[in-house]
Design a protein around this motif. Structure first.
Motif, mmCIF file in Angstrom:
data_model
loop_
_atom_site.group_PDB
_atom_site.id
_atom_site.type_symbol
_atom_site.label_atom_id
_atom_site.label_comp_id
_atom_site.label_asym_id
_atom_site.label_seq_id
_atom_site.Cartn_x
_atom_site.Cartn_y
_atom_site.Cartn_z
ATOM 1 N N ASP A 25 26.279 33.059 11.262
ATOM 2 C CA ASP A 25 27.530 33.592 11.824
ATOM 3 C C ASP A 25 27.673 33.508 13.198
ATOM 4 O OD1 ASP A 25 25.943 35.685 12.411
ATOM 5 O OD2 ASP A 25 26.528 37.103 10.911
ATOM 6 N N CYS A 27 25.999 35.465 15.404
ATOM 7 C CA CYS A 27 25.957 36.841 15.930
ATOM 8 C C CYS A 27 24.500 37.192 15.544
ATOM 9 C CB CYS A 27 26.632 37.676 15.036
ATOM 10 S SG CYS A 27 28.400 37.347 15.368
ATOM 11 N N ARG A 28 23.958 38.011 16.519
ATOM 12 C CA ARG A 28 22.689 38.624 16.586
ATOM 13 C C ARG A 28 22.978 40.073 15.966
ATOM 14 N NH1 ARG A 28 18.471 37.522 21.433
ATOM 15 N NH2 ARG A 28 17.018 37.747 19.657
ATOM 16 N N ASP A 29 22.000 40.652 15.309
ATOM 17 C CA ASP A 29 22.306 42.186 14.783
ATOM 18 C C ASP A 29 21.135 42.940 14.948
ATOM 19 O OD1 ASP A 29 24.448 42.084 12.004
ATOM 20 O OD2 ASP A 29 23.577 40.129 12.651
ATOM 21 N N ARG A 66 26.143 44.272 13.923
ATOM 22 C CA ARG A 66 26.402 42.995 14.324
ATOM 23 C C ARG A 66 26.877 42.965 15.707
ATOM 24 N NH1 ARG A 66 29.675 39.605 9.915
ATOM 25 N NH2 ARG A 66 27.885 40.245 8.884
ATOM 26 N N ALA A 208 32.998 37.417 12.449
ATOM 27 C CA ALA A 208 31.934 36.724 13.065
ATOM 28 C C ALA A 208 32.535 35.945 13.775
ATOM 29 C CB ALA A 208 30.754 36.163 11.949
ATOM 30 N N ARG A 220 26.296 44.301 4.696
ATOM 31 C CA ARG A 220 26.186 43.038 5.007
ATOM 32 C C ARG A 220 26.130 41.957 3.909
ATOM 33 N NH1 ARG A 220 25.426 38.833 7.436
ATOM 34 N NH2 ARG A 220 24.312 38.440 9.257
#
Length: 220
Positions: A25, A27-29, A66, A208, A220
């Motif tokens: 997506d 993104c880092r979480d 996120r 995202a 999530r």
């Protein structure tokens, strides 16, 4: 650069042993992982380049944050979160609440019809210079963002009452076969399979890359 919301909060509780798939997506979480009767553990995920399978044990709870597409965190920020998890919101606001030129580049790469060359020209740099800027921030290269955004845009259209050939054309794929290859590459499913999978469609529509909004994520 103007400030904007740098993260979305989500949560998940595993009531039994589970196998889940995490999709790319952009993104880092940041994950606050709480196994039963154990201390909280802080994890910063990597950028996913394809679908990733994870196994969760019964009783495990995850509070996730996120980060905005392309955002990351320093080791010092991760350490500060680990020392005081209750301050995670403030720490994330301080660390990733301000846009940079690379945020603008990522946003431009998600636009329909974008190319690396056109985005570099808009930013007033060469393609090689833009690639170096991404590398210096330990980010995937520009084409990662462009191609993933295109696949996510197609996935968002997949259950519309139009043909797959029309979706492929509207999203910039050379043909329907090209669309199919890219959805399999990024999400592990064909367009026909995705049309039948309501849960995966819902996950791919969460905020995202390409649709970063002010909407909260419940799970999530």
């Amino acid at each position: 650069m103007p400030a904007e919301r740098g993260f979305h909060q989500w949560c998940h509780q595993a009531r039994e042993n589970e196998k889940q798939i995490v999709f790319p997506d952009g993104c880092r979480d940041v994950l606050l992982i709480r196994p039963p009767d154990q201390p909280v553990r802080v994890v910063l995920t990597a950028f996913d380049l394809g679908p990733r399978r994870v196994e969760l044990s019964a009783g495990l709870s995850i509070l996730g944050f996120r980060l905005r597409p392309g955002a990351s965190l320093s080791a010092a920020t991760i350490d500060a979160i680990a020392q005081d998890p209750d301050r995670i919101g403030c720490l994330l606001d301080e660390a990733c609440g301000t846009r940079s030129e690379l945020d603008d580049a990522i946003a431009a790469l998600t636009e329909p019809g974008a190319t690396t060359r056109l985005v570099a020209r808009r930013l007033g740099v060469s393609v090689r210079t833009m690639q170096r800027h991404f590398l210096a921030r330990a980010l995937p290269p520009p084409d990662f963002w462009r191609l993933l955004a295109r696949a996510r845009r197609a996935a968002a259209m997949i259950d519309l009452p139009v043909s797959l050939a029309d979706i492929a054309a509207d999203c910039g794929f050379s043909d329907q076969a090209h669309l199919t290859r890219d959805l399999v590459r990024w999400f592990g499913v064909t367009p026909a399979q995705l049309r039948r999978n309501v849960r995966v469609l819902a996950l791919l529509r969460q905020p995202a890359l390409g649709n970063w909004t002010g909407e909260q994520i419940s799970t999530r």
